[in-house]
Scaffold this motif. Structure first.
Motif, mmCIF file in Angstrom:
data_model
loop_
_atom_site.group_PDB
_atom_site.id
_atom_site.type_symbol
_atom_site.label_atom_id
_atom_site.label_comp_id
_atom_site.label_asym_id
_atom_site.label_seq_id
_atom_site.Cartn_x
_atom_site.Cartn_y
_atom_site.Cartn_z
ATOM 1 N N ASP A 265 54.279 29.403 -6.256
ATOM 2 C CA ASP A 265 54.585 29.938 -7.593
ATOM 3 C C ASP A 265 55.479 31.168 -7.509
ATOM 4 O O ASP A 265 56.331 31.387 -8.357
ATOM 5 N N SER A 266 55.198 32.011 -6.510
ATOM 6 C CA SER A 266 55.967 33.256 -6.431
ATOM 7 C C SER A 266 56.084 33.722 -4.983
ATOM 8 O O SER A 266 55.301 33.304 -4.125
ATOM 9 N N VAL A 267 57.067 34.582 -4.769
ATOM 10 C CA VAL A 267 57.352 35.058 -3.411
ATOM 11 C C VAL A 267 57.372 36.581 -3.403
ATOM 12 O O VAL A 267 57.996 37.205 -4.269
ATOM 13 N N ILE A 268 56.681 37.161 -2.429
ATOM 14 C CA ILE A 268 56.810 38.608 -2.190
ATOM 15 C C ILE A 268 57.524 38.747 -0.850
ATOM 16 O O ILE A 268 57.041 38.265 0.174
ATOM 17 N N HIS A 269 58.673 39.389 -0.884
ATOM 18 C CA HIS A 269 59.563 39.385 0.287
ATOM 19 C C HIS A 269 59.583 40.741 0.993
ATOM 20 O O HIS A 269 60.315 41.648 0.627
ATOM 21 N N PHE A 270 58.750 40.836 2.054
ATOM 22 C CA PHE A 270 58.700 42.061 2.869
ATOM 23 C C PHE A 270 59.570 41.953 4.122
ATOM 24 O O PHE A 270 59.935 42.972 4.706
ATOM 25 N N ALA A 271 59.824 40.719 4.581
ATOM 26 C CA ALA A 271 60.444 40.558 5.904
ATOM 27 C C ALA A 271 61.800 41.244 5.977
ATOM 28 O O ALA A 271 62.618 41.132 5.067
ATOM 29 N N GLY A 272 62.014 41.944 7.074
ATOM 30 C CA GLY A 272 63.294 42.613 7.290
ATOM 31 C C GLY A 272 63.146 43.622 8.406
ATOM 32 O O GLY A 272 62.028 43.905 8.855
ATOM 33 N N TYR A 273 64.272 44.134 8.862
ATOM 34 C CA TYR A 273 64.244 45.226 9.841
ATOM 35 C C TYR A 273 64.289 46.541 9.072
ATOM 36 O O TYR A 273 64.969 46.636 8.050
ATOM 37 N N LYS A 274 63.627 47.582 9.621
ATOM 38 C CA LYS A 274 63.471 48.803 8.820
ATOM 39 C C LYS A 274 63.737 50.123 9.546
ATOM 40 O O LYS A 274 63.515 51.185 8.982
ATOM 41 N N ALA A 275 64.159 50.076 10.809
ATOM 42 C CA ALA A 275 64.319 51.345 11.531
ATOM 43 C C ALA A 275 65.703 51.951 11.258
ATOM 44 O O ALA A 275 66.730 51.389 11.645
ATOM 45 N N VAL A 276 65.678 53.099 10.589
ATOM 46 C CA VAL A 276 66.920 53.730 10.137
ATOM 47 C C VAL A 276 67.874 54.013 11.310
ATOM 48 O O VAL A 276 69.048 53.631 11.280
ATOM 49 N N GLY A 277 67.360 54.662 12.367
ATOM 50 C CA GLY A 277 68.203 55.042 13.509
ATOM 51 C C GLY A 277 68.799 53.823 14.196
ATOM 52 O O GLY A 277 69.986 53.789 14.521
ATOM 53 N N GLU A 278 67.964 52.797 14.381
ATOM 54 C CA GLU A 278 68.431 51.577 15.044
ATOM 55 C C GLU A 278 69.524 50.906 14.209
ATOM 56 O O GLU A 278 70.462 50.323 14.747
ATOM 57 N N SER A 279 69.411 51.016 12.889
ATOM 58 C CA SER A 279 70.416 50.366 12.029
ATOM 59 C C SER A 279 71.792 51.023 12.178
ATOM 60 O O SER A 279 72.814 50.385 11.963
ATOM 61 N N VAL A 280 71.791 52.305 12.555
ATOM 62 C CA VAL A 280 73.071 52.998 12.766
ATOM 63 C C VAL A 280 73.708 52.489 14.068
ATOM 64 O O VAL A 280 74.910 52.278 14.149
ATOM 65 N N GLU A 281 72.851 52.228 15.070
ATOM 66 C CA GLU A 281 73.361 51.735 16.364
ATOM 67 C C GLU A 281 73.720 50.258 16.317
ATOM 68 O O GLU A 281 74.626 49.808 17.016
ATOM 69 N N LYS A 282 72.973 49.480 15.524
ATOM 70 C CA LYS A 282 73.155 48.022 15.513
ATOM 71 C C LYS A 282 73.335 47.510 14.085
ATOM 72 O O LYS A 282 72.506 46.727 13.583
ATOM 73 N N PRO A 283 74.420 47.943 13.418
ATOM 74 C CA PRO A 283 74.562 47.572 11.999
ATOM 75 C C PRO A 283 74.646 46.063 11.778
ATOM 76 O O PRO A 283 74.056 45.554 10.827
ATOM 77 N N LEU A 284 75.321 45.347 12.679
ATOM 78 C CA LEU A 284 75.477 43.904 12.451
ATOM 79 C C LEU A 284 74.134 43.191 12.495
ATOM 80 O O LEU A 284 73.874 42.271 11.723
ATOM 81 N N MET A 285 73.299 43.657 13.404
ATOM 82 C CA MET A 285 71.960 43.067 13.514
ATOM 83 C C MET A 285 71.182 43.277 12.199
ATOM 84 O O MET A 285 70.507 42.383 11.716
ATOM 85 N N TYR A 286 71.325 44.476 11.622
ATOM 86 C CA TYR A 286 70.619 44.783 10.371
ATOM 87 C C TYR A 286 71.189 44.009 9.192
ATOM 88 O O TYR A 286 70.450 43.434 8.401
ATOM 89 N N TYR A 287 72.537 44.000 9.074
ATOM 90 C CA TYR A 287 73.128 43.253 7.954
ATOM 91 C C TYR A 287 72.791 41.770 8.091
ATOM 92 O O TYR A 287 72.457 41.106 7.114
ATOM 93 N N SER A 288 72.890 41.247 9.330
ATOM 94 C CA SER A 288 72.643 39.809 9.517
ATOM 95 C C SER A 288 71.206 39.471 9.120
ATOM 96 O O SER A 288 70.974 38.590 8.299
ATOM 97 N N ASN A 289 70.260 40.183 9.697
ATOM 98 C CA ASN A 289 68.867 39.798 9.418
ATOM 99 C C ASN A 289 68.485 40.047 7.959
ATOM 100 O O ASN A 289 68.002 39.149 7.280
ATOM 101 N N ASN A 290 68.710 41.268 7.476
ATOM 102 C CA ASN A 290 68.190 41.595 6.142
ATOM 103 C C ASN A 290 68.898 40.812 5.038
ATOM 104 O O ASN A 290 68.265 40.338 4.101
ATOM 105 N N LEU A 291 70.216 40.658 5.170
ATOM 106 C CA LEU A 291 70.942 39.965 4.096
ATOM 107 C C LEU A 291 70.782 38.452 4.209
ATOM 108 O O LEU A 291 70.460 37.779 3.233
ATOM 109 N N MET A 292 71.011 37.911 5.410
ATOM 110 C CA MET A 292 70.974 36.451 5.562
ATOM 111 C C MET A 292 69.576 35.897 5.266
ATOM 112 O O MET A 292 69.447 34.839 4.645
#
Ligand code: NAD
Ligand code: UD1
Length: 330
Positions: free
Chosen positions: A75-102
């Motif tokens: 019936d409904s979806v609660i979407h928590f899945a994603g990467y969340k480490a701020v510092g790591e996202s600065v070092e690995k932006p493609l990994m963050y954009y790929s996982n969280n957006l895709m």
């Protein structure tokens, strides 16, 4: 109600599963265990006395995600899945954009195909960006984000707005969390960051338990009463209850809510309260400000009270006690 919880074995997802289970919902958990452990599933069953259907699937794999919708009348979806480490996202932006957006796009496309149109998204106060004042109100709109992680949250909010504009039969709730901390009072589930923590609360616990020597307080020259940074810390169980209320009170349309206490707490206040409540010492030293930090950030939570009938119930003392209880148990 049949609810799919993505990232349901993670920190906030697991606490939300506990609260959802109290309301007699049927819960289906999907998590790839990237940042969580399968043991959490047993612990959830122990806390709730219920069994949950679990899929160890990655949202990036469309065929797998589709199987979940094929096999269950969700019936409904609660979407928590994603990467969340701020510092790591600065070092690995493609990994963050790929996982969280895709992963979000895959999920939304499959929901559309199966005509499941109730969606709750985990956003963050970080989307408000750098503002003139510390208070964040939903009417303020999004600001400039300071790291790729925050940008993924902003981008997903925009994607959801465009989706709703194209088809107003969707019911979309965007929850902007302030600083989630604490743990379940059973001491069975809580936050288990890998490696050296970046966030204040997990760092305090490592110092209190002697695993790390000293907490660096990033700046005592902010324009705040004691000079240290001010944030709105929210007990994860209160936050979890906010999701139950958001689901119960979901309105047609696209709606944003701040989930915070509305109360600003300084770094020094947090350290002192932690020491007092748990009768432990937290060694600290004052160091330079951390790049990208704001002086103050706290919620105006009045919209969530008005429309969702939700507000925080737990105190800073509860937060410190429950966090420490979890640390000692684990
Ligand atoms: P978490 O890392 O503990 O939980 C996220 C879960 O998602 C993990 O169990 C991980 O294994 C899973 N996951 C990640 N990518 C996946 C994928 N592609 N497929 C399937 N599973 C995947 O994080 P959390 O603290 O529970 O946060 C939950 C959500 O809330 C996240 O979206 C996060 O960005 C957001 N949020 C968290 C905070 C915070 O401070 N914890 C603040 C604001 C917003
Ligand atoms: C950050 C992210 C936010 C994310 C949240 C939880 C930004 C702008 N915000 O929030 O998106 O949701 O983490 O993952 O990146 N502090 C110390 N010493 C430490 C650690 C922190 O003094 O060792 C201070 C910070 O300067 C700040 C406060 O404690 O004043 C809270 O910091 P933290 O827990 O990292 O959260 P935020 O920076 O608020």
């Amino acid at each position: 109600m049949k609810i799919l919880v993505t990232g349901g074995l993670g920190f906030i997802g697991s606490h939300t599963v506990v609260e959802l289970a109290k309301e007699n919902n049927e819960i289906i958990i999907l998590d790839n265990l990237y940042n969580s452990k399968i043991e959490v599933l047993d612990k959830l069953e122990k806390i709730t006395g219920k069994k949950f259907k679990f899929y160890k699937y990655d949202l990036l794999n469309k065929e797998d995600v589709e199987k979940v919708f094929e096999e269950n009348e969700i019936d409904s979806v609660i979407h928590f899945a994603g990467y969340k480490a701020v510092g790591e996202s600065v070092e690995k932006p493609l990994m963050y954009y790929s996982n969280n957006l895709m992963s979000t796009l895959n999920l939304l496309n499959i929901m559309k195909k199966y005509n499941v149109k109730k969606f709750i998204f985990s956003s963050s106060a970080t989307v408000y960006g750098n503002k003139e004042t510390g208070i964040c109100i939903e009417t303020m709109g999004r600001g400039e984000t300071s790291n790729p992680y925050g940008t993924t949250k902003s981008m997903i909010e925009k994607i959801l707005e465009d989706l709703y504009a194209s088809d107003n039969t969707w019911n979309i709730t965007i929850l902007r969390y302030f600083n989630p901390v604490g743990a379940h009072e059973s001491g069975l589930i809580g936050e288990e960051p890998n490696g050296i923590p970046n966030n204040l609360m997990p760092y305090i616990m490592k110092v209190a338990s002697g695993k790390l020597e000293v907490l660096s307080i990033f700046g005592d020259d902010y324009p705040t009463p004691d000079g240290t940074g001010i944030r709105d810390y929210i007990h994860v169980v209160d936050l979890a209850k906010g999701h139950v209320k958001a689901l119960e009170n979901m309105k047609q349309g696209l709606n944003y809510y701040n989930l915070g206490s509305g109360k600003g707490i300084s770094v020094l206040e947090m350290v002192k309260t932690f020491e007092k409540v748990n009768n432990v010492k937290v060694n600290y030293k004052i160091v330079e400000r951390r790049a990208g930090d704001l002086a103050e950030c706290y919620a105006d939570p009045s919209k969530a009270l008005r429309e969702l009938n939700w507000k925080t119930e737990k105190s800073l003392e509860d937060i410190c006690r429950d966090a420490w209880n979890f640390e000692k148990n684990n």
